[in-house]
Each structure stands twice: as C-alpha cells, then as structure tokens.
Motif scaffolding. Structure first.
Motif, PDB file in Angstrom:
ATOM      1  N   GLU A 102      -8.726 -25.754 -14.988  1.00 39.58           N
ATOM      2  CA  GLU A 102      -7.890 -26.803 -15.576  1.00 39.58           C
ATOM      3  C   GLU A 102      -8.306 -28.175 -15.054  1.00 39.58           C
ATOM      4  O   GLU A 102      -8.372 -29.154 -15.797  1.00 39.58           O
ATOM      5  CB  GLU A 102      -6.421 -26.535 -15.264  1.00 39.58           C
ATOM      6  N   VAL A 103      -8.604 -28.258 -13.754  1.00 42.35           N
ATOM      7  CA  VAL A 103      -9.096 -29.504 -13.152  1.00 42.35           C
ATOM      8  C   VAL A 103     -10.394 -29.928 -13.827  1.00 42.35           C
ATOM      9  O   VAL A 103     -10.600 -31.100 -14.151  1.00 42.35           O
ATOM     10  CB  VAL A 103      -9.312 -29.326 -11.637  1.00 42.35           C
ATOM     11  N   ARG A 104     -11.275 -28.961 -14.052  1.00 45.07           N
ATOM     12  CA  ARG A 104     -12.568 -29.233 -14.686  1.00 45.07           C
ATOM     13  C   ARG A 104     -12.361 -29.828 -16.088  1.00 45.07           C
ATOM     14  O   ARG A 104     -13.057 -30.752 -16.495  1.00 45.07           O
ATOM     15  CB  ARG A 104     -13.374 -27.941 -14.755  1.00 45.07           C
ATOM     16  N   ARG A 105     -11.380 -29.288 -16.829  1.00 45.73           N
ATOM     17  CA  ARG A 105     -11.134 -29.743 -18.202  1.00 45.73           C
ATOM     18  C   ARG A 105     -10.465 -31.114 -18.249  1.00 45.73           C
ATOM     19  O   ARG A 105     -10.842 -31.964 -19.054  1.00 45.73           O
ATOM     20  CB  ARG A 105     -10.265 -28.729 -18.960  1.00 45.73           C
ATOM     21  N   GLN A 106      -9.466 -31.343 -17.393  1.00 50.42           N
ATOM     22  CA  GLN A 106      -8.704 -32.586 -17.486  1.00 50.42           C
ATOM     23  C   GLN A 106      -9.291 -33.729 -16.665  1.00 50.42           C
ATOM     24  O   GLN A 106      -8.984 -34.896 -16.901  1.00 50.42           O
ATOM     25  CB  GLN A 106      -7.244 -32.357 -17.085  1.00 50.42           C
ATOM     26  N   GLY A 107     -10.155 -33.393 -15.678  1.00 49.72           N
ATOM     27  CA  GLY A 107     -10.829 -34.437 -14.922  1.00 49.72           C
ATOM     28  C   GLY A 107     -10.071 -34.956 -13.717  1.00 49.72           C
ATOM     29  O   GLY A 107     -10.451 -35.971 -13.127  1.00 49.72           O
ATOM     30  N   TRP A 108      -9.036 -34.268 -13.287  1.00 51.41           N
ATOM     31  CA  TRP A 108      -8.300 -34.640 -12.078  1.00 51.41           C
ATOM     32  C   TRP A 108      -7.468 -33.453 -11.613  1.00 51.41           C
ATOM     33  O   TRP A 108      -7.278 -32.490 -12.351  1.00 51.41           O
ATOM     34  CB  TRP A 108      -7.389 -35.857 -12.321  1.00 51.41           C
ATOM     35  N   ALA A 109      -6.998 -33.521 -10.366  1.00 53.55           N
ATOM     36  CA  ALA A 109      -6.220 -32.418  -9.792  1.00 53.55           C
ATOM     37  C   ALA A 109      -4.918 -32.939  -9.199  1.00 53.55           C
ATOM     38  O   ALA A 109      -4.877 -34.024  -8.611  1.00 53.55           O
ATOM     39  CB  ALA A 109      -7.018 -31.704  -8.708  1.00 53.55           C
ATOM     40  N   LEU A 110      -3.876 -32.141  -9.358  1.00 52.38           N
ATOM     41  CA  LEU A 110      -2.593 -32.408  -8.709  1.00 52.38           C
ATOM     42  C   LEU A 110      -2.203 -31.161  -7.933  1.00 52.38           C
ATOM     43  O   LEU A 110      -2.160 -30.067  -8.491  1.00 52.38           O
ATOM     44  CB  LEU A 110      -1.512 -32.731  -9.749  1.00 52.38           C
ATOM     45  N   VAL A 111      -1.958 -31.309  -6.654  1.00 49.91           N
ATOM     46  CA  VAL A 111      -1.478 -30.206  -5.822  1.00 49.91           C
ATOM     47  C   VAL A 111      -0.132 -30.630  -5.243  1.00 49.91           C
ATOM     48  O   VAL A 111      -0.036 -31.617  -4.508  1.00 49.91           O
ATOM     49  CB  VAL A 111      -2.482 -29.861  -4.705  1.00 49.91           C
ATOM     50  N   ASP A 112       0.903 -29.874  -5.598  1.00 51.37           N
ATOM     51  CA  ASP A 112       2.273 -30.247  -5.267  1.00 51.37           C
ATOM     52  C   ASP A 112       2.818 -29.367  -4.147  1.00 51.37           C
ATOM     53  O   ASP A 112       3.252 -28.234  -4.386  1.00 51.37           O
ATOM     54  CB  ASP A 112       3.142 -30.136  -6.519  1.00 51.37           C
ATOM     55  N   GLN A 113       2.749 -29.846  -2.913  1.00 52.19           N
ATOM     56  CA  GLN A 113       3.352 -29.224  -1.725  1.00 52.19           C
ATOM     57  C   GLN A 113       2.760 -27.857  -1.370  1.00 52.19           C
ATOM     58  O   GLN A 113       3.412 -27.069  -0.698  1.00 52.19           O
ATOM     59  CB  GLN A 113       4.870 -29.103  -1.911  1.00 52.19           C
ATOM     60  N   GLU A 114       1.544 -27.566  -1.805  1.00 47.64           N
ATOM     61  CA  GLU A 114       0.931 -26.278  -1.460  1.00 47.64           C
ATOM     62  C   GLU A 114       0.389 -26.272  -0.034  1.00 47.64           C
ATOM     63  O   GLU A 114       0.417 -25.239   0.640  1.00 47.64           O
ATOM     64  CB  GLU A 114      -0.198 -25.940  -2.433  1.00 47.64           C
ATOM     65  N   LEU A 115      -0.097 -27.393   0.417  1.00 48.03           N
ATOM     66  CA  LEU A 115      -0.653 -27.467   1.766  1.00 48.03           C
ATOM     67  C   LEU A 115       0.420 -27.836   2.788  1.00 48.03           C
ATOM     68  O   LEU A 115       0.411 -27.347   3.915  1.00 48.03           O
ATOM     69  CB  LEU A 115      -1.794 -28.493   1.800  1.00 48.03           C
ATOM     70  N   GLU A 116       1.330 -28.690   2.366  1.00 49.45           N
ATOM     71  CA  GLU A 116       2.408 -29.131   3.267  1.00 49.45           C
ATOM     72  C   GLU A 116       3.644 -29.437   2.434  1.00 49.45           C
ATOM     73  O   GLU A 116       3.566 -30.211   1.471  1.00 49.45           O
ATOM     74  CB  GLU A 116       1.969 -30.379   4.034  1.00 49.45           C
ATOM     75  N   LEU A 117       4.770 -28.818   2.767  1.00 51.34           N
ATOM     76  CA  LEU A 117       6.010 -29.115   2.061  1.00 51.34           C
ATOM     77  C   LEU A 117       6.352 -30.592   2.206  1.00 51.34           C
ATOM     78  O   LEU A 117       6.243 -31.162   3.295  1.00 51.34           O
ATOM     79  CB  LEU A 117       7.151 -28.250   2.608  1.00 51.34           C
ATOM     80  N   GLY A 118       6.738 -31.208   1.102  1.00 51.17           N
ATOM     81  CA  GLY A 118       7.078 -32.627   1.131  1.00 51.17           C
ATOM     82  C   GLY A 118       5.923 -33.548   0.798  1.00 51.17           C
ATOM     83  O   GLY A 118       6.110 -34.760   0.696  1.00 51.17           O
ATOM     84  N   VAL A 119       4.731 -32.979   0.622  1.00 45.86           N
ATOM     85  CA  VAL A 119       3.545 -33.806   0.343  1.00 45.86           C
ATOM     86  C   VAL A 119       2.900 -33.350  -0.955  1.00 45.86           C
ATOM     87  O   VAL A 119       2.603 -32.166  -1.128  1.00 45.86           O
ATOM     88  CB  VAL A 119       2.510 -33.716   1.487  1.00 45.86           C
ATOM     89  N   ARG A 120       2.693 -34.274  -1.870  1.00 48.47           N
ATOM     90  CA  ARG A 120       1.928 -33.967  -3.083  1.00 48.47           C
ATOM     91  C   ARG A 120       0.712 -34.889  -3.139  1.00 48.47           C
ATOM     92  O   ARG A 120       0.757 -36.025  -2.670  1.00 48.47           O
ATOM     93  CB  ARG A 120       2.780 -34.054  -4.339  1.00 48.47           C
TER      94      ARG A 120
END
Length: 274
Positions: free
Chosen positions: A190-208
């Motif tokens: 999906e990142v490859r198709r849209q050209g950007w990435a969003l990661v919502d609190q997967e690495l740290e709660l409270g951080v996107r």
C-alpha cells in the motif's frame, strides 16, 4: 595468496573481486571520464589481466560501456552513487529541507536510510516535543514497525521482502504492532502504491508517524523523510492533509538537489535486504 584487510583478516576471493570492482569504478572521475585498461591499471595498481576481467564483468552488468578502445561509466552507475552517498554529505544536503518542514509543521523531522533490519536516522531537525521516541542521528528503529522503515522497504520487491520479513524477530511493541508477515507485505505494498506511509502507535503508544520516500531520478528509494507527533496534538486527518504535503514537497526539492550534487567516486554505506 589471499589479500589481508586493514583488520589483519584474510580476504576471500569473492571479497577481493568485489573490492577490485569498486577500485575500477572509483578510478573514474571528471578528469578521467574515459580510460583504457592500461590507464585503469595504472590508476588502481591492479595488473592488466585483472583489470580486463573486471572491466568485462562491469560491462556485462551495464556499469561500463566501450568507446573505441576506452571505457566510461554508464548512467546505471548513478544508482550506486545515489544509494551510497556518504552519510555526512547526504545529511548536510538534506538538513535545510528537514528544517523547512520542522519550521512549517512545528514537528521534528528526520531523514533515514535502510541498514539491514533497521531504519537509521542520518539527519534531523528537532523542535521541543514531549515524545518518548527521539531520533537523533545514528538512532535505529525497527524497519517493519516504523513509517520510516516501511517507506524504505517499499523499494524491495515481494520476492525479497517475504524472506526478509520472515528472517526478522517481529516483536510486538504493543497490541497495535503488526507482526503478521502477510499483513506487513500488504501494508508495505500500500505504501508503494500511494507513495507515503502512516504508522499509528505501532512502535510506541501515543506516537504516530508519517514518512515519504526520497528517490533517485531512476525511481530507486534512497532514503525517507519522516515526522512523528503525539496523538494528543495532531490527529490523522491533520497529519495526512496538513503536514504530509510539506513532507512530499521537501522530498521533491531534495531529489532535485541530489540530481545536481551526486558526488563520484563514492562507496556504499547502505545495507539492503539480499
């Protein structure tokens, strides 16, 4: 007889061959843009037989082309150059664009490259933020669980990507972390198709985090620019409609700047999945 490197260890045949190939490529410069095998031998210190063997290999791979009895670099070698920009030169070139994004968004902004299983920060423009994750230059974050890393992994085709992901320790940092390989492949696609990435609190709660690619003129993803924010300060619509355009514009300007400033000769520092 095996060669010995600077640490005192003996180099195997494959390493010696690779090293000779780099020696030949880096023997070219603005004043030596076309060379005969004799000139390459004189410049590198290699014997002519070895030079002819290496030149034939590089020609077959598309990195050198013959012009009469001389050889010159092809445009393909620029991909090596872009992907292998010296970290200091690359970060210095990118710094003004990171500062531009940080100033316009009020959020810290980072530039990262892929190194094995991690995205490594090589430059940063910081503002005062109450974030548990702080990416200083040299910091590493897991590629699979960060927007920075997923943008970098979007340049890896699925044939390589699945074995790469299966070889990782896919740690769940919290209950939002995606650790299923099939789902990760889907999200990276999906990142490859849209050209950007969003990661919502997967690495740290409270951080996107949102990230965009920096590409060579042939389309190779060289690095990524990312911005992380506290979920209490910036919601997803604001991040994707208000801040993302600034990241995309900065990446576009940096790409144009890179086209004009690629230094040769240079050697690789980015390690990608094999």
């Amino acid at each position: 007889m095996n060669s010995i490197d600077s640490t005192g260890e003996r180099l195997g045949p494959a390493v010696r061959t690779f090293d000779r190939g780099l020696d030949v490529l880096t023997s070219f410069s603005r004043t030596r843009h076309a060379q005969s095998t004799s000139e390459i031998a004189a410049e590198t210190g290699l014997d002519r037989t070895s030079v002819r063997r290496v030149v034939r290999t590089l020609q077959a791979l598309g990195y050198l082309e013959a012009v009469g009895t001389r050889y010159r670099l092809t445009a393909k070698v620029l991909d090596l150059g872009y992907a292998a920009l010296a970290a200091r030169d690359f970060s210095e070139l990118a710094q003004p664009y990171l500062e531009q994004v940080a100033e316009s968004s009020g959020q810290s902004c980072s530039l990262g490259v892929l190194d094995g299983d991690a995205a490594v920060c090589v430059a940063r423009a910081a503002v005062r933020q109450a974030l548990s994750i702080s990416l200083a230059p040299g910091s590493r974050v897991p590629a699979f669980a960060s927007a920075l890393g997923r943008v970098l992994l979007s340049d890896v085709d699925e044939v390589q990507l699945r074995p790469y992901l299966h070889g990782l320790r896919l740690k769940g940092y919290n209950d939002r972390t995606v650790t299923d390989v099939d789902e990760l492949v889907r999200r990276i696609d999906e990142v490859r198709r849209q050209g950007w990435a969003l990661v919502d609190q997967e690495l740290e709660l409270g951080v996107r985090e949102v990230a965009v690619p920096v590409r060579s003129r042939t389309g190779t993803v060289l690095a990524a620019i990312s911005l992380a924010t506290n979920v209490s300060r910036v919601d997803v619509p604001t991040l994707t409609t208000g801040i993302l355009p600034h990241l995309l514009a900065a990446a576009d300007e940096l790409e144009r700047d890179l086209t004009a400033h690629v230094p040769l000769p240079i050697r690789a520092f980015v390690r990608r999945p094999e």
